[in-house]
Motif scaffolding. Structure first.
Motif, short mmCIF file in Angstrom:
data_model
loop_
_atom_site.label_atom_id
_atom_site.label_comp_id
_atom_site.label_asym_id
_atom_site.label_seq_id
_atom_site.Cartn_x
_atom_site.Cartn_y
_atom_site.Cartn_z
N VAL A 189 0.83 -1.21 0.00
CA VAL A 189 0.00 0.00 0.00
C VAL A 189 0.86 1.26 0.00
CG1 VAL A 189 -1.63 1.37 1.38
CG2 VAL A 189 -2.00 -1.09 1.08
N THR A 190 1.89 1.29 0.84
CA THR A 190 2.68 2.51 0.96
C THR A 190 3.48 2.82 -0.29
OG1 THR A 190 4.04 3.75 2.56
CG2 THR A 190 4.85 1.58 1.91
N LEU A 191 3.81 1.79 -1.09
CA LEU A 191 4.56 2.01 -2.32
C LEU A 191 3.65 2.23 -3.53
CD1 LEU A 191 7.41 -0.63 -1.88
CD2 LEU A 191 7.59 1.85 -1.62
N LEU A 192 2.51 1.55 -3.54
CA LEU A 192 1.65 1.63 -4.72
C LEU A 192 0.60 2.74 -4.64
CD1 LEU A 192 1.06 -2.18 -5.42
CD2 LEU A 192 2.72 -0.61 -6.47
N GLY A 198 -0.92 9.38 -8.21
CA GLY A 198 -0.22 10.17 -9.22
C GLY A 198 -0.80 9.95 -10.60
N GLY A 199 -1.11 8.69 -10.90
CA GLY A 199 -1.69 8.38 -12.20
C GLY A 199 -3.07 8.98 -12.37
N THR A 210 6.35 8.44 -12.01
CA THR A 210 7.12 9.44 -11.25
C THR A 210 6.66 9.51 -9.79
OG1 THR A 210 5.66 11.24 -11.97
CG2 THR A 210 7.62 10.81 -13.30
N ALA A 211 5.36 9.35 -9.56
CA ALA A 211 4.86 9.36 -8.18
C ALA A 211 5.39 8.16 -7.41
CB ALA A 211 3.34 9.38 -8.17
N PHE A 212 5.46 6.99 -8.08
CA PHE A 212 6.03 5.81 -7.44
C PHE A 212 7.48 6.05 -7.04
CE2 PHE A 212 8.58 1.91 -7.97
CZ PHE A 212 8.03 1.13 -6.95
N PHE A 213 8.24 6.69 -7.94
CA PHE A 213 9.65 6.94 -7.66
C PHE A 213 9.82 7.95 -6.52
CE2 PHE A 213 13.63 9.26 -8.32
CZ PHE A 213 14.54 8.21 -8.34
N TRP A 214 9.17 9.12 -6.64
CA TRP A 214 9.41 10.20 -5.68
C TRP A 214 8.64 10.02 -4.37
CZ3 TRP A 214 13.47 13.07 -6.55
CH2 TRP A 214 13.91 13.26 -7.86
N ALA A 215 7.33 9.77 -4.48
CA ALA A 215 6.49 9.68 -3.28
C ALA A 215 6.49 8.28 -2.68
CB ALA A 215 5.06 10.11 -3.60
N GLY A 216 7.01 7.31 -3.45
CA GLY A 216 7.15 5.96 -2.94
C GLY A 216 8.56 5.69 -2.48
#
Length: 322
Positions: A189-192, A198-199, A210-216
């Motif tokens: 959950v915290t990564l996805l 973001g999508g 990009t949201a997965f990379f930066w916010a994950g």
């Protein structure tokens, strides 16, 4: 705390009944530890050059800030001040929520985290402390080795702290046992979740990436290193205005990012206190959150500091120094 583990939480020296180590971590969880520590760390290292020309937008920044704030408060307010030290009482929904958002910080399942931290207080900066920077001596080489060990080296030790000794209250709580077993779910959950948001917000697959990379990934690694700095930096340098039985110190540059945890000297001097930054100008966001929870009626019996107690700890420190 009303349980046996509380004696060790408050830095007393109880008669040892059980060993400090429990069963070692299994191979699969041990490999997962490397993956979820080193993976986000690699992303953090890559973040600086990538930020100049690849995929960092305001949506990523906003999502990273929100997820960072929520998950680190899950650690500071939940795992640390509530579950480990019982600085306040929480109703059932709050207790479960704190366990979940603390798990989403990816610092390990809740029972392991609490057992490690109670063991740290029982043996702080002495033999038995899982992450003291002074474990190898005081020479320059020993301190470099000790810093690495206290900051993140200890995380890779397969020997787990004995939860039956240090966290029997959590083992007896069905809600917490359930959240502990769901650690894999909350990891996903915290990564996805940032990627999904973001999508949806940008309505693009690239926004999800990009949201997965930066916010994950980057957010998780930054959170790791901020909280681990309390184990390493805050036991090596900083001010020590209060009497404590170890080398815990206040390190003000980390105060905001750590949500008040870097006012570490007072915490070790008075572990069950709900507020760590107790003097003017000492920002303690975690304490303010606990104050808000108290006003809402979700947190009760909060152990706020008293001036009498603080003055006594300061006088004791001066007496020892003198």
């Amino acid at each position: 705390m009303t349980l046996a583990a509380d004696a060790e939480t408050t830095e007393s020296a109880p008669r040892e009944v059980r060993p400090i180590h429990g069963a070692p971590r299994g191979l699969a969880p041990h490999i997962a530890t490397y993956v979820f520590i080193l993976g986000p760390f690699a992303a953090l290292i890559a973040a600086v050059p990538l930020a100049w020309g690849w995929g960092l937008g305001w949506v990523d920044i906003a999502l990273a800030a929100v997820f960072y704030t929520v998950t680190i408060l899950g650690v500071t307010v939940g795992f640390h001040r509530y579950f480990t030290h019982r600085s306040f009482k929480a109703n059932r929904p709050l207790r479960v929520a704190l366990a979940i958002v603390g798990s989403m910080a990816l610092q390990g399942p809740i029972t392991h985290w609490v057992a490690d931290h109670r063991r740290h207080h029982a043996f702080s900066d002495r033999d038995g402390d899982p992450h003291s920077p002074w474990a190898f001596g005081t020479s320059p080489v020993a301190l470099v080795k000790g810093f690495w060990h206290a900051h993140m080296g200890w995380v890779f030790d397969r020997n787990l702290s004995n939860a039956e000794r240090f966290a029997p209250d959590l083992l007896a709580d069905p809600d917490i046992v359930r959240v502990h077993r769901q650690f894999g779910l909350w990891t996903a959950v915290t990564l996805l979740a940032p990627a999904v948001l973001g999508g949806l917000i940008t309505w693009s697959w690239w926004g999800a990436v990009t949201a997965f990379f930066w916010a994950g990934l980057v957010r998780v690694s930054l959170l790791h290193h901020v909280t681990w700095s309390v184990n390493s930096v805050c036991h090596m340098i900083g001010s020590r205005p209060f009497a404590a039985r170890d080398k815990s110190a206040n390190f003000w540059p980390l105060a905001v990012l750590s949500m008040g945890e870097s006012w570490h000297n007072l915490h070790h001097a008075d572990p069950t206190c709900a507020r760590h930054g107790v003097r003017r100008g000492q920002i303690d966001i975690s304490a303010r959150v606990i104050w808000m929870l108290e006003k809402l009626g979700w947190a009760t019996d909060v152990r706020w500091p008293t001036e009498r107690r603080l003055t006594a700890l300061e006088k004791r420190r001066k007496a020892v120094a003198g």
